[in-house]
Design a protein around this motif. Structure first.
Motif, PDB file in Angstrom:
ATOM      1  N   ILE A 396    -112.467  50.584 -32.981  1.00 21.92           N
ATOM      2  CA  ILE A 396    -113.501  50.421 -33.775  1.00 21.92           C
ATOM      3  C   ILE A 396    -114.086  51.003 -35.035  1.00 21.92           C
ATOM      4  O   ILE A 396    -114.550  50.295 -35.529  1.00 21.92           O
ATOM      5  CB  ILE A 396    -114.972  50.205 -32.536  1.00 21.92           C
ATOM      6  N   TYR A 397    -113.161  52.116 -34.813  1.00 15.86           N
ATOM      7  CA  TYR A 397    -113.694  52.680 -35.989  1.00 15.86           C
ATOM      8  C   TYR A 397    -112.462  51.978 -37.036  1.00 15.86           C
ATOM      9  O   TYR A 397    -113.063  52.073 -38.465  1.00 15.86           O
ATOM     10  CB  TYR A 397    -113.648  54.425 -35.668  1.00 15.86           C
ATOM     11  N   PHE A 398    -111.449  52.083 -36.896  1.00 17.38           N
ATOM     12  CA  PHE A 398    -110.599  51.490 -37.360  1.00 17.38           C
ATOM     13  C   PHE A 398    -111.085  50.360 -38.366  1.00 17.38           C
ATOM     14  O   PHE A 398    -111.394  50.026 -39.624  1.00 17.38           O
ATOM     15  CB  PHE A 398    -109.394  50.950 -36.800  1.00 17.38           C
ATOM     16  N   HIS A 399    -111.353  48.977 -37.760  1.00 15.55           N
ATOM     17  CA  HIS A 399    -111.967  47.792 -38.136  1.00 15.55           C
ATOM     18  C   HIS A 399    -113.766  48.295 -38.333  1.00 15.55           C
ATOM     19  O   HIS A 399    -113.537  46.904 -39.591  1.00 15.55           O
ATOM     20  CB  HIS A 399    -111.887  46.803 -37.215  1.00 15.55           C
ATOM     21  N   CYS A 400    -114.280  48.563 -38.370  1.00 14.10           N
ATOM     22  CA  CYS A 400    -115.671  48.651 -38.551  1.00 14.10           C
ATOM     23  C   CYS A 400    -116.272  50.179 -39.174  1.00 14.10           C
ATOM     24  O   CYS A 400    -117.610  49.984 -39.649  1.00 14.10           O
ATOM     25  CB  CYS A 400    -116.380  47.573 -37.020  1.00 14.10           C
ATOM     26  N   GLY A 401    -115.550  50.642 -39.673  1.00 14.69           N
ATOM     27  CA  GLY A 401    -116.225  52.050 -40.213  1.00 14.69           C
ATOM     28  C   GLY A 401    -116.019  52.452 -41.452  1.00 14.69           C
ATOM     29  O   GLY A 401    -116.585  53.442 -42.089  1.00 14.69           O
ATOM     30  N   GLY A 402    -115.789  51.616 -42.234  1.00 13.04           N
ATOM     31  CA  GLY A 402    -115.932  51.686 -43.802  1.00 13.04           C
ATOM     32  C   GLY A 402    -115.358  52.804 -43.721  1.00 13.04           C
ATOM     33  O   GLY A 402    -115.933  53.018 -44.947  1.00 13.04           O
ATOM     34  N   LEU A 403    -113.990  52.997 -43.611  1.00 17.20           N
ATOM     35  CA  LEU A 403    -113.500  54.012 -43.691  1.00 17.20           C
ATOM     36  C   LEU A 403    -111.995  53.978 -44.305  1.00 17.20           C
ATOM     37  O   LEU A 403    -111.465  52.674 -44.654  1.00 17.20           O
ATOM     38  CB  LEU A 403    -112.915  54.525 -42.158  1.00 17.20           C
ATOM     39  N   ASP A 404    -111.705  55.117 -45.078  1.00 19.91           N
ATOM     40  CA  ASP A 404    -110.525  55.056 -45.937  1.00 19.91           C
ATOM     41  C   ASP A 404    -109.688  55.696 -45.299  1.00 19.91           C
ATOM     42  O   ASP A 404    -109.576  56.375 -45.181  1.00 19.91           O
ATOM     43  CB  ASP A 404    -111.228  56.148 -47.292  1.00 19.91           C
ATOM     44  N   LEU A 405    -108.807  54.636 -45.188  1.00 20.20           N
ATOM     45  CA  LEU A 405    -107.581  54.866 -43.638  1.00 20.20           C
ATOM     46  C   LEU A 405    -106.496  55.390 -44.877  1.00 20.20           C
ATOM     47  O   LEU A 405    -105.664  55.568 -43.802  1.00 20.20           O
ATOM     48  CB  LEU A 405    -107.382  53.706 -43.079  1.00 20.20           C
ATOM     49  N   TYR A 406    -105.990  54.732 -45.608  1.00 20.88           N
ATOM     50  CA  TYR A 406    -104.705  54.573 -46.222  1.00 20.88           C
ATOM     51  C   TYR A 406    -104.070  56.848 -46.787  1.00 20.88           C
ATOM     52  O   TYR A 406    -105.529  57.052 -46.870  1.00 20.88           O
ATOM     53  CB  TYR A 406    -104.440  54.180 -47.995  1.00 20.88           C
ATOM     54  N   PRO A 407    -102.977  57.214 -46.673  1.00 21.10           N
ATOM     55  CA  PRO A 407    -102.577  57.986 -46.472  1.00 21.10           C
ATOM     56  C   PRO A 407    -102.574  58.334 -48.528  1.00 21.10           C
ATOM     57  O   PRO A 407    -102.294  57.279 -49.110  1.00 21.10           O
ATOM     58  CB  PRO A 407    -101.369  58.033 -46.391  1.00 21.10           C
ATOM     59  N   CYS A 408    -103.143  59.287 -48.995  1.00 20.35           N
ATOM     60  CA  CYS A 408    -103.128  59.314 -50.705  1.00 20.35           C
ATOM     61  C   CYS A 408    -101.846  59.804 -50.823  1.00 20.35           C
ATOM     62  O   CYS A 408    -100.392  59.773 -50.310  1.00 20.35           O
ATOM     63  CB  CYS A 408    -103.580  60.707 -50.793  1.00 20.35           C
TER      64      CYS A 408
END
Ligand SMILES: [Zn+2]
Length: 408
Positions: A396-408
């Motif tokens: 849920i967090y992955f798809h709906c969390g609006g997070l910046d997920l990528y490694p820098c």
């Protein structure tokens, strides 16, 4: 161009790192690449960035990198260690991967893109990684995103419960209604489930909450009253939840009446259950005539349904005073209807009316996060109904969390 130089470019390795050797394993369909570093360079302590000479090397490690055509590509290296006076003997950072990762950053990026687009099983097949590796990638991405997330005031929040599995296990979801993101997930649907979210907020963030949409569910009310300043005028009971409550009362009236009618051999209401659950405009075309005919008869359930439908007008008012006037008229009508389930429902609504009418100040509902709900429903269907709650939360967090997920 030599193969080592080619891979140096492909991997984007910069000094002091170079590619020392490349080997092709045709049988296993792999390309093996060994990274090496120049001698007599200084390395930064990963904690304090102090520049230090090489102490020794850690065991050789392997990272999965983007495939070279159809060949899986593995990068091998021994990570230098430094002896920092303050932090002891520690491994330095390598530019191609996050600490402890088993994939290079570029591979991880690709994997996250694939995981955004398809379910975990599909992603494991495309990426040729294991189920556990896929979940590891997801969990790390979520953790990274949460660490990067800046605290901000959310003006409108929606609190919603989600049944996770049979046997009534619930999750409490807190959503940012304006952004359409899931901000917090807690187990259960107790007062503490929601308090856990509020407790993490700074006083300015709590102050900044303008409206909280929720079901008429006492634990959520309690938690909000405890934590959110001036909660009494900010809580807005979700109109669809109120309507579904009245819908249940209509159904109870139908059941009772159907039983009474059957007792005298009257089958008028047989097979009509779903008709009375529809709103006027949602009755299917194929059953309109049948429904209209039923409504022309003198039936208790017909009156109950009419009461429920009339109540929907409440949310059409613009001015609180007119809304209040309508409510009083409707309440009188409902409590004098001689339909016990409707009277009881009206009384329940009466106990909650102050925070139903707050809708006029804050026209919010949990249906604003409807798009979110259908997404979560889809996530739930993916991967065996999520017997593993942690995985469900991660997804849920992955798809709906609006997070910046990528490694820098
Ligand atoms: Zn240090």
């Amino acid at each position: 161009m030599q193969d080592t130089a080619l891979y140096q470019h492909l991997l984007g390795l910069k000094a002091p790192w170079t590619v020392g050797r490349v080997a092709l394993n045709i049988k296993e369909q792999c390309v093996e690449v060994w990274a090496e570093h120049a001698e007599r360079v200084l390395w930064a302590c990963p904690t304090c960035a102090r520049e230090l000479p090489l102490y020794d090397h850690a065991e050789s490690r392997t990272w999965r990198h983007l495939d070279s055509c159809q060949y899986q590509t593995h990068l091998h290296a021994r990570i230098p260690r430094v002896d920092c006076g303050e932090h002891g003997v520690v491994q330095v950072r390598v530019p191609w991967a996050a600490p402890r990762a088993r994939f290079t950053r570029l591979f991880e990026r690709l994997a996250l893109d694939v995981l955004q687009q398809c379910d975990v099983t599909g992603a494991t097949k495309i990426l040729r990684i294991s189920w556990d590796e896929a979940w590891g990638l997801l969990a790390r991405a979520v953790k990274r995103g949460q660490q990067r997330k800046r605290a901000k005031a959310i003006r409108q929040i929606g609190v919603d419960e989600k049944a996770v599995a049979k046997g009534h296990r619930y999750l409490t979801l807190v959503c940012d209604l304006e952004e359409g993101t899931v901000e917090h997930i807690a187990e259960d649907r107790k007062q503490e489930s929601l308090a856990e979210y509020y407790r993490r907020l700074a006083p300015e963030q709590l102050q900044g909450i303008e409206a909280v949409a929720m079901d008429m569910w006492p634990p959520y009310v309690q938690a909000t009253r405890t934590w959110v300043p001036e909660a009494a005028r900010k809580i807005v009971f979700d109109r669809f939840h109120v309507m579904s409550y009245l819908g249940k009362a209509v159904d109870t009236v139908r059941k009772q009446e159907h039983r009474e009618l059957l007792a005298v051999g009257d089958r008028t209401l047989t097979g009509s259950k779903y008709l009375w659950l529809y709103s006027q405009e949602n009755v299917p075309q194929t059953r309109r005539e049948e429904f209209d005919a039923l409504r022309c008869k003198v039936l208790k359930v017909g009156r109950a349904w009419g009461l429920k439908e009339a109540f929907r007008h409440l949310w059409e008012y613009v001015y609180p005073a007119s809304g209040w006037k309508f409510w009083k008229r409707w309440y009188f009508w409902a409590t004098h209807s001689r339909l016990v389930p409707m009277r009881k429902a009206a009384q329940t609504v009466w106990r909650h009316i102050d925070n139903i009418l707050t809708y006029f100040q804050h026209p919010v509902t949990n249906a604003m996060s409807e798009g979110l709900n259908s997404k979560i429903q889809k996530i739930k269907h993916m991967a065996c109904g999520y017997r593993n709650i942690e995985n469900f939360k991660t997804a849920i967090y992955f798809h709906c969390g609006g997070l910046d997920l990528y490694p820098c």
